[in-house]
Design a protein around this motif. Structure first.
Motif, mmCIF file in Angstrom:
data_model
loop_
_atom_site.group_PDB
_atom_site.id
_atom_site.type_symbol
_atom_site.label_atom_id
_atom_site.label_comp_id
_atom_site.label_asym_id
_atom_site.label_seq_id
_atom_site.Cartn_x
_atom_site.Cartn_y
_atom_site.Cartn_z
ATOM 1 N N ASN A 41 0.831 -1.210 0.000
ATOM 2 C CA ASN A 41 0.000 0.000 0.000
ATOM 3 C C ASN A 41 0.863 1.258 0.000
ATOM 4 O O ASN A 41 0.536 2.250 -0.672
ATOM 5 N N ASN A 42 1.974 1.208 0.752
ATOM 6 C CA ASN A 42 2.906 2.348 0.751
ATOM 7 C C ASN A 42 3.529 2.531 -0.632
ATOM 8 O O ASN A 42 3.673 3.656 -1.113
ATOM 9 N N GLN A 43 3.892 1.414 -1.272
ATOM 10 C CA GLN A 43 4.440 1.490 -2.632
ATOM 11 C C GLN A 43 3.414 2.083 -3.589
ATOM 12 O O GLN A 43 3.762 2.901 -4.451
ATOM 13 N N THR A 44 2.169 1.664 -3.432
ATOM 14 C CA THR A 44 1.105 2.175 -4.307
ATOM 15 C C THR A 44 0.983 3.687 -4.169
ATOM 16 O O THR A 44 0.877 4.410 -5.181
ATOM 17 N N PHE A 47 3.864 5.344 -5.922
ATOM 18 C CA PHE A 47 3.708 5.319 -7.385
ATOM 19 C C PHE A 47 2.668 6.356 -7.838
ATOM 20 O O PHE A 47 2.850 7.028 -8.861
ATOM 21 N N VAL A 48 1.582 6.473 -7.084
ATOM 22 C CA VAL A 48 0.541 7.452 -7.432
ATOM 23 C C VAL A 48 1.085 8.874 -7.311
ATOM 24 O O VAL A 48 0.828 9.728 -8.171
ATOM 25 N N ALA A 194 1.359 1.331 -10.006
ATOM 26 C CA ALA A 194 0.445 1.515 -8.873
ATOM 27 C C ALA A 194 -0.690 0.490 -8.927
ATOM 28 O O ALA A 194 -1.065 -0.091 -7.897
ATOM 29 N N ASP A 195 -1.226 0.259 -10.137
ATOM 30 C CA ASP A 195 -2.308 -0.723 -10.286
ATOM 31 C C ASP A 195 -1.812 -2.120 -9.923
ATOM 32 O O ASP A 195 -2.511 -2.878 -9.230
ATOM 33 N N GLU A 199 -3.068 -4.281 -6.735
ATOM 34 C CA GLU A 199 -3.623 -5.628 -6.912
ATOM 35 C C GLU A 199 -2.931 -6.618 -5.974
ATOM 36 O O GLU A 199 -3.589 -7.451 -5.337
ATOM 37 N N ALA A 200 -1.596 -6.510 -5.875
ATOM 38 C CA ALA A 200 -0.855 -7.392 -4.974
ATOM 39 C C ALA A 200 -1.238 -7.119 -3.520
ATOM 40 O O ALA A 200 -1.338 -8.054 -2.709
ATOM 41 N N ALA A 201 -1.464 -5.846 -3.174
ATOM 42 C CA ALA A 201 -1.876 -5.493 -1.809
ATOM 43 C C ALA A 201 -3.246 -6.096 -1.487
ATOM 44 O O ALA A 201 -3.470 -6.596 -0.372
#
Length: 286
Positions: A41-44, A47-48, A194-195, A199-201
Motif C-alpha cells: 500500500n505504501n508502494q502504491t 507510485f501514485v 500503482a495498479d 492488486e498485490a496489496a
C-alpha cells in the motif's frame, strides 16, 4: 471410571495444544500478510504520487507548448505579411517568372524535413541536397534583387528576423513537446505500477483476512477445549476426593474393629502393648 476420565482429559489436553499451536501459527501468518499488504500500500501511494508529479510536469510542458506556439505563429504571421509585401513589389518590379520567396522557403523547409526524417539511397540524397541548394540560391538571388530597394531591404531584414525568431521558438516547442510526451509516458508507467502494486496489496489483504479468520476459529476451539478440561478437572477432582474419603472410612472401620478386639482381650485379662494402646487411642476407645 476415573482412569477413563483421565484418559479423555489427556486427549482434550493434546487437542487444546494443537489448536493453540495452530492459532499461533495462523496469527503469525496473518501478521506477515498484514506487513506485506502495508508495504505494498505504501508502494502504491508512492507510485501514485510519482504519477501525479509527472502529470503536473506534462501539463506544465503542454502549457508551454501552447504558449510558445502562439508566439511562433505571431512571428510567422508578421513575417508572412512582410513577405507578401515583398512579393507584391517583386511582381510589380521584378521577374514574374520566379516563384515567391515565401513559397520557395516553405519548399526548402519541407525538403530539409524529409532529408532528416526519411531514408534515401546515396544518389537520391545527393539529388535532394542539390535541389535544396538550388532553391536556396534562388532565394538569395531574389533577395538580392529586393535589397536594391531601401524600403524592401528593411522589410526583408525584418521578415528574416521574424522568421529566425519563429524558428528558434519552434525548437523550444519541439523540446517542450518531447518533454511533455516523456512525462506522459512516465505517468502512465507509474499508474501501471500503482495498479499492479494495489492488486498485490489486495491479494495480501485477502490472505490476511483468511488467516485471521482461521486463527479466530482455532482460538474458539482452544477455548472450548479449555472449558472441557476445566469440567473434567472438576469431575476428576471430585472422584478423587470421594475415593480418598472412602479409603479413609474403610481404614477407620478396620482400625475400629481391630481396636474393639484388643479392648475385649484387655477386658479378658490380657496385657496391652504400647502399639495396642496407640491403636485404642486412634479408635477413641480410651
Amino acid at each position: 471410571m476415573l482412569n477413563d476420565l483421565v484418559d479423555k482429559r489427556k486427549k482434550f489436553l493434546a487437542e487444546s495444544e494443537q489448536h493453540k499451536n495452530r492459532r499461533n501459527e495462523l496469527n503469525a501468518l496473518a501478521s506477515k500478510y498484514a506487513r506485506e499488504r502495508n508495504t505494498l500500500n505504501n508502494q502504491t501511494r508512492e507510485f501514485v504520487e510519482e504519477a501525479q508529479k509527472h502529470k503536473e510536469l506534462r501539463d506544465q510542458n503542454n502549457g508551454d507548448v501552447q504558449r510558445l506556439k502562439e508566439e511562433r505563429n505571431d512571428y510567422n504571421d508578421k513575417a508572412n505579411v512582410l513577405f507578401e509585401d515583398l512579393e507584391a513589389f517583386k511582381k510589380e518590379h521584378g521577374n514574374l517568372k520566379n516563384r515567391g520567396i515565401k513559397e520557395v522557403q516553405k519548399q526548402i523547409e519541407h525538403l530539409e524535413f524529409k532529408q532528416q526524417t526519411e531514408v534515401y539511397s546515396t544518389d537520391k540524397e545527393r539529388e535532394l541536397i542539390d535541389k535544396i541548394k538550388q532553391l536556396k540560391a534562388s532565394v538569395k538571388e531574389q533577395e538580392a534583387e529586393l535589397e536594391q530597394n531601401k524600403e524592401m531591404r528593411t522589410k526583408l531584414t525584418d521578415a528574416r528576423e521574424f522568421r529566425r525568431l519563429a524558428s528558434e521558438i519552434h525548437k523550444e516547442v519541439t523540446e517542450k513537446a518531447e518533454l511533455a510526451q516523456q512525462h506522459h509516458d512516465l505517468m502512465v508507467e507509474s499508474y501501471r505500477k500503482a495498479d499492479k502494486s494495489r492488486e498485490a496489496a489486495d491479494q495480501s489483504h485477502q490472505l490476511f483476512v483468511e488467516a485471521q479468520e482461521s486463527a479466530d476459529e482455532e482460538h474458539k476451539q482452544f477455548i472450548a477445549c479449555q472449558k472441557e478440561l476445566r469440567d473434567y478437572d472438576k469431575v476428576i477432582s471430585g472422584l478423587r476426593k470421594k475415593t480418598k474419603k472412602t479409603k479413609v472410612t474403610k481404614e477407620q472401620k478396620a482400625v475400629r474393629k481391630e481396636a474393639e478386639q484388643i479392648f475385649q482381650n484387655f477386658r479378658s485379662g490380657e496385657k496391652l502393648t504400647t502399639d495396642d494402646l496407640l491403636l485404642l487411642q486412634r479408635a477413641k476407645l480410651i
